[in-house]
Structures are given as structure tokens and as C-alpha cells.
Design an enzyme around this catalytic site. Structure first.
Site, PDB file in Angstrom:
ATOM      1  N   HIS B 117       0.888  -1.162   0.000  1.00  0.00           N
ATOM      2  CA  HIS B 117       0.000   0.000   0.000  1.00  0.00           C
ATOM      3  C   HIS B 117       0.934   1.222   0.000  1.00  0.00           C
ATOM      4  O   HIS B 117       2.044   1.140   0.527  1.00  0.00           O
ATOM      5  CB  HIS B 117      -0.830  -0.053   1.285  1.00  0.00           C
ATOM      6  CG  HIS B 117      -1.886   0.996   1.417  1.00  0.00           C
ATOM      7  ND1 HIS B 117      -1.595   2.296   1.718  1.00  0.00           N
ATOM      8  CD2 HIS B 117      -3.232   0.923   1.290  1.00  0.00           C
ATOM      9  CE1 HIS B 117      -2.728   2.984   1.776  1.00  0.00           C
ATOM     10  NE2 HIS B 117      -3.736   2.182   1.517  1.00  0.00           N
ATOM     11  N   ASP B 195       3.372  -3.979   7.563  1.00  0.00           N
ATOM     12  CA  ASP B 195       2.064  -3.331   7.490  1.00  0.00           C
ATOM     13  C   ASP B 195       1.022  -4.424   7.732  1.00  0.00           C
ATOM     14  O   ASP B 195       0.779  -5.258   6.862  1.00  0.00           O
ATOM     15  CB  ASP B 195       1.902  -2.690   6.105  1.00  0.00           C
ATOM     16  CG  ASP B 195       0.495  -2.156   5.865  1.00  0.00           C
ATOM     17  OD1 ASP B 195      -0.384  -2.342   6.728  1.00  0.00           O
ATOM     18  OD2 ASP B 195       0.274  -1.568   4.793  1.00  0.00           O
ATOM     19  N   GLN B 198      -4.218  -5.003   6.885  1.00  0.00           N
ATOM     20  CA  GLN B 198      -5.185  -5.905   6.249  1.00  0.00           C
ATOM     21  C   GLN B 198      -5.119  -7.315   6.829  1.00  0.00           C
ATOM     22  O   GLN B 198      -5.869  -8.190   6.420  1.00  0.00           O
ATOM     23  CB  GLN B 198      -4.921  -5.988   4.733  1.00  0.00           C
ATOM     24  CG  GLN B 198      -5.126  -4.689   3.992  1.00  0.00           C
ATOM     25  CD  GLN B 198      -6.588  -4.306   3.847  1.00  0.00           C
ATOM     26  OE1 GLN B 198      -7.488  -5.094   4.137  1.00  0.00           O
ATOM     27  NE2 GLN B 198      -6.837  -3.091   3.415  1.00  0.00           N
ATOM     28  N   LYS B 221     -10.076  -0.623  10.249  1.00  0.00           N
ATOM     29  CA  LYS B 221     -10.229  -1.785   9.365  1.00  0.00           C
ATOM     30  C   LYS B 221     -10.650  -3.026  10.148  1.00  0.00           C
ATOM     31  O   LYS B 221     -10.824  -4.100   9.586  1.00  0.00           O
ATOM     32  CB  LYS B 221      -8.924  -2.056   8.608  1.00  0.00           C
ATOM     33  CG  LYS B 221      -8.610  -0.971   7.588  1.00  0.00           C
ATOM     34  CD  LYS B 221      -7.639  -1.457   6.557  1.00  0.00           C
ATOM     35  CE  LYS B 221      -6.986  -0.319   5.804  1.00  0.00           C
ATOM     36  NZ  LYS B 221      -7.898   0.315   4.825  1.00  0.00           N
ATOM     37  N   CYS B 360      -4.645   2.618  -3.771  1.00  0.00           N
ATOM     38  CA  CYS B 360      -3.456   3.111  -3.068  1.00  0.00           C
ATOM     39  C   CYS B 360      -2.289   2.153  -3.223  1.00  0.00           C
ATOM     40  O   CYS B 360      -1.488   1.981  -2.294  1.00  0.00           O
ATOM     41  CB  CYS B 360      -3.731   3.368  -1.583  1.00  0.00           C
ATOM     42  SG  CYS B 360      -5.003   4.583  -1.322  1.00  0.00           S
TER      43      CYS B 360
END
Lengths: 143, 403
Positions: B117, B195, B198, B221, B360
Site C-alpha cells: 500500500h 504493514d 489488512q 479496518k 493506493c
């Protein structure tokens, strides 16, 4: 499907999307500009060929959605043969027409443009229709 | 399949017939989370870490209880390993601007993946440009759409200072082998930055199994409030890092001449934070674990698999994934001859919410020779009816475009 959607994806729009006009090589390029819409990745490349202050040829190449591609294609048909000053005021009027910022009598605009009017009901898509016009404006404002 | 979960989500009740298939962008909030925030504002609100009155003490206790809960959720050694931020993007910028700034020199290398991302890509690209360092971008296997581990192994050298990698791609849903990423980075003394935005909404996360140097996530999220994120950092890094922002709430002592700073994590939390955001994530984690992340994953995977099957059968839909790998409820696709933005407009008109664009992750979209994609993402509150609506929406799209 709503009639608003029907109104946006008219046959003329779909025809310009499937068969965009005037994406071609010019004899000489006097002005050029690239436009991007970061939201959806639309990309338009515009080139003008001029004889003095008259636009003798134009190339509009779009990689984008139906609305942006059709808008650019319709624009290319309209601007050819206009003077730079006429073009600038046409761009102004089209921007006002699409955004509703100023009252424009659709009858004062080329009829092909009225096919784009459906986009006004989809605020987020107005940008798509505007991109070729704002890019043309940037090209024309270049010294 | 999970039953009745929809009733916990007021937005879904307030929009009957809405197919919300954009949870990978942001999730809806259950009543318990909304109630927790509401209760805090109505009964317990005060600023934290300052007041000596009981209301402020309670607010501080709630804020720090959230830190403990999130630490337990990811198996961090201590709550003090967690810095509260606004989102994943800010968490990663914090790392790049502090330890990144001090460690990376001219000629060094930063390794990222093409799947990142922009949040875990642009800060490193900018740091590399600023320092005269090299940004190395590791690709994915075009067949499996998974991270190319062989390429990663050869990209990391003794000049590598940071290896920055997603735990779950927001476009493809692919989940790299983070233990292997960490092992390769550590061999050359490079620090890892993951990251997890997600990943954590779908999987239990035990960071002791791969010991990242840094890891970032966003509350919104995973059913929490938007505007609240977390940075995990190893204690030795947090202790030596300079502050990110300076000002209130992060100081030990201020004179006209100089300032000394608080200990981590307060050192990195300048200004009044999003207290209710922390409380929201505490409540969201309780809710998610109560249902069970394994069950959620099973549910969303089943829906994504069903959608995958039905869209494939239409013949005009190109799905960007291996049929056997359905990850995190994410389904990326395109409709032949129709731009994703037009697809999303037609779906939107039918109350089907999907994302269209570059998500993104422009470098990945270009790598895959596309301009844009549509992404349907499923989560615990989606149903088979949502799948049917999506399929009907795609059928309508094909009709509008005479395909």
C-alpha cells in the site's frame, strides 16, 4: 437501473468510448499536456497543432473510464478549427455546464455535449468528464 | 457461516438491501463499539495523563487498558511496545522519520515489495531520495500472485537497512511468509517494518512467532473508530529513537533552554490523542475475539469463493487470483471492456459498494499491466445475498455496455 444511470451511459457516450476519435499523430505539436485523475487512474494526453491562433488539428488519447474517454473524444471533435480564444471560452462554458457553477443554456453548446449532461447527477463522476477539458485549458494557458 | 451478525451493525440495519463490499477500505462498526465510545463521552470523559481528579484518572485507566488489550491481542511483550497513532500511514511515517532518518545513509538500501500500500511505500521512497539511498522493489510471481521470495532473498544485502513488507496485500489479499522475511532481513542486520492493517482484521497475530522490529495497524479496518492506529516497536528501538512530534504530553521537563522527553510510548504521543479511538479498538478486539477470528475468516472466505465461482462462470470477468487461494475475503477483478470506475458507478447505483481504482497501490497495478481494478471485499457481516447482488450488478454492467 435508474433512469439517471441510463441518462449517463447513452449510446453516443458508449460509441465514443468504444471508438474514441482523434487519437493520432499530428504533423507538428504546438502545445501538449497530460492530465491525471488519481481517484480512478484516468490519464489523458492532449496535443494541439496550430496555424497562428487557429487550432488546425488536435489529438486526444485517453486511458480511462467511459465518461472520461467519451468526453475527450467529443471535445476533440468540437475544438478542431476553433481559435485559441474561442477554445478557451468553450472550455469555460463546458466546465460551468458540467459542474453547474454557472447557468449555461444547453442550446448554446454543441449538441454532442448534451450527451454528457447525465454525469451531473453523479458528482463523483463529474471529474471524469472534466479531465480532458481542464487538461486542454492547461495546455492553452501555457506560454 | 456466521448467522445474525448483521444485526450488530446499525449502518446495515439503517440501509436494508445495501451490499457493503468495501471492508478492506474501512469496516462498519458494531453497536458494542459505538456504545463503548458513547459511554466514554457521556460518563467518563476527561483528558488523560494530566488531571489528578478521578474522571481524568478513569479516562487514563481506560486509555491504558486499551493499550494492554491490544498488546495482548498481538502478543507484544509489554503495552509499552505500543505507540498510539492516527493510522497505519502515520505509524510508518513515524518509523521512517525517526529511526529511518538516523539509520539510513547515502549508498544504503531500503527493500520494499511491489505489493505495498502507498503507506508502506512512499515514506521509504522519499527517505531513500532524501538520503541518496537505493529503494529496491521486490516483485511478485505473475502466476501465483504471491511475493517472490527468491527475489527478496537476493535483494537483501549488507547495505540493507530496512525491509518493509505487507502482511496481507490490500489488493490481492496475498499473505507473505513473514517469518521468512524476518529471517532474511536479520541475516544482514536489517530492520523489518510490517504493514498489518489488512492482516489483523482476519487472523490472530502472534508477533513472538516472527519478532518484527516494527509493525503497524489501523483500528478502522477491524471495526474500531477511524483515526486511531497503532505502532508496535521493539523496546530497544523505541528507547533510542528521537521523538516524531514534540509538544504536550510527551515531555518530562521543559525549560526555556531545553526539553527532556518522557519514556516510550508517551514520547511518541505528542498532544491529546484520540482517547475514544483507543477505547473503540479495545471493544472491537473483544467483539472480534468473542466471535472468533477463525470463524470470521472461514465465513468471508466462503463468500469470496462463492463470488469467485459465480463471476468466473460469467466468462467476461477477469479475476486476479489463483483459484485455490482466497485470502482475507478480498476479490480483485475487472470486467472485460468496461473501465472499473464505470462498473463501480453502476454497482453503486444498485447499492453495491465496491472499490474501483488503484487501491493506493499504483506500483502493483502497473506491475500487473492494469490501470485500475475493482475490489470486492467480504467481512463477517456479509451474506450470500450480497454475493447474489454483486453478480446481478455485474450482469447489469454487461447489459449497459452491450457486452
Amino acid at each position: 437501473m435508474t433512469t439517471q444511470l441510463d441518462n449517463m451511459y447513452r449510446d453516443l457516450i458508449l460509441d465514443h468510448y468504444e471508438h474514441p476519435r482523434n487519437c493520432h499523430e499530428l504533423n507538428h505539436t504546438d502545445r501538449t499536456e497530460e492530465g491525471f485523475n488519481p481517484l480512478c487512474g484516468d490519464h489523458v494526453n492532449i496535443q494541439f497543432e496550430q496555424d497562428g491562433r487557429t487550432i488546425t488539428d488536435i489529438s486526444v488519447c485517453t486511458k480511462g473510464c467511459a465518461i472520461c474517454t467519451a468526453s475527450g473524444s467529443i471535445m476533440s471533435d468540437i475544438l478542431k478549427g476553433l481559435s485559441v480564444d474561442e477554445t478557451k471560452s468553450m472550455v469555460e462554458n463546458v466546465k460551468a455546464f458540467l459542474t453547474g457553477d454557472r447557468d449555461i443554456d444547453p442550446a448554446d453548446l454543441p449538441s454532442s455535449l448534451q450527451a454528457l449532461s447525465g454525469v451531473r447527477k453523479f458528482p463523483i463522476r463529474i471529474k471524469c468528464a472534466l479531465l480532458p477539458w481542464t487538461t486542454a485549458e492547461l495546455a492553452l494557458n501555457k506560454k | 457461516m456466521l448467522e445474525g451478525v448483521q444485526n450488530d451493525f446499525p449502518v446495515l440495519k439503517n440501509h436494508p438491501g445495501l451490499a457493503y463490499l468495501d471492508s478492506a477500505a474501512s469496516t462498519q462498526k458494531p453497536s458494542v463499539v459505538l456504545d463503548a465510545m458513547d459511554h466514554f463521552y457521556r460518563f467518563n470523559y476527561a483528558n488523560i495523563h494530566r488531571g489528578v481528579y478521578s474522571l481524568s484518572e478513569q479516562a487514563t485507566a481506560s486509555y491504558e487498558a486499551a493499550r494492554m488489550r491490544i498488546a495482548r491481542f498481538i502478543h507484544a511483550k509489554s503495552p509499552e511496545n505500543l505507540v498510539f497513532t492516527r493510522n497505519t500511514t502515520e505509524s510508518i511515517n513515524l518509523v521512517a522519520a525517526t529511526i529511518g532518518e538516523s539509520m539510513v545513509r547515502e549508498g544504503d538500501e531500503i527493500v520494499v515489495t511491489i505489493m505495498e500500500h502507498h503507506a508502506n511505500f512512499v515514506p521509504w521512497q522519499q527517505l531513500a531520495l532524501k538520503k541518496g539511498a537505493t529503494l529496491k522493489v521486490v516483485g511478485i510471481d505473475r502466476e501465483t500472485l504471491e511475493l517472490d521470495m527468491a527475489e527478496l532473498a537476493s535483494a537483501i544485502t549488507d547495505k540493507t537497512r530496512f525491509v518493509c513488507c505487507t502482511m496481507a496485500s490490500n489488493v490481492l489479499g496475498a499473505t507473505p511468509n513473514v517469518a521468512e522475511v524476518t529471517r532474511l532481513a536479520r541475516k544482514f542486520g536489517a530492520l523489518t517494518v510490517f504493514d498489518a492493517a489488512q492482516f489483523v482484521p482476519h487472523h490472530p497475530l502472534d508477533i513472538t512467532s516472527f519478532e518484527p522490529d516494527f509493525l503497524a495497524l489501523s483500528g478502522h479496518k477491524m471495526l474500531g473508530a477511524d483515526g486511531f492506529g497503532v505502532l508496535y516497536g521493539k523496546s530497544e528501538h523505541l528507547a533510542s529513537m528521537p521523538p516524531f512530534m514534540t509538544g504536550g504530553d510527551m515531555i518530562e521537563n521543559v525549560t526555556i533552554e531545553k526539553t527532556t522527553y518522557s519514556q516510550p510510548p508517551q514520547k511518541f504521543e505528542a498532544g491529546t490523542p484520540f482517547i475514544a479511538g483507543a477505547i473503540s479498538l479495545h471493544s472491537a478486539i473483544d467483539y472480534l475475539e468473542n466471535i472468533g477470528l477463525d470463524r470470521i475468516q472461514e465465513h468471508e472466505t466462503e463468500l469470496a469463493r462463492l463470488a469467485d465461482e459465480k463471476l468466473r462462470a460469467m466468462g467476461k470477468v477477469r479475476l486476479y487470483r489463483n483459484a485455490n487461494r482466497i485470502h482475507n475475503g478480498i476479490l480483485p477483478f475487472n470486467v472485460e471492456g468496461v473501465h472499473p470506475h464505470d462498473v463501480a458507478t453502476i454497482l453503486g447505483d444498485m447499492d453495491i459498494c465496491v472499490r474501483a481504482g488503484h487501491h493506493c497501490a499504483q506500483p502493483l497495478i502497473h506491475f500487473m499491466d492494469e490501470i485500475a481494478m475493482i475490489r470486492a471485499s467480504f467481512y463477517l457481516y456479509n451474506t450470500e445475498e450480497d454475493v447474489e447482488r454483486l453478480v446481478a450488478g455485474i450482469q447489469k454492467t454487461l447489459e449497459v455496455f452491450h457486452k
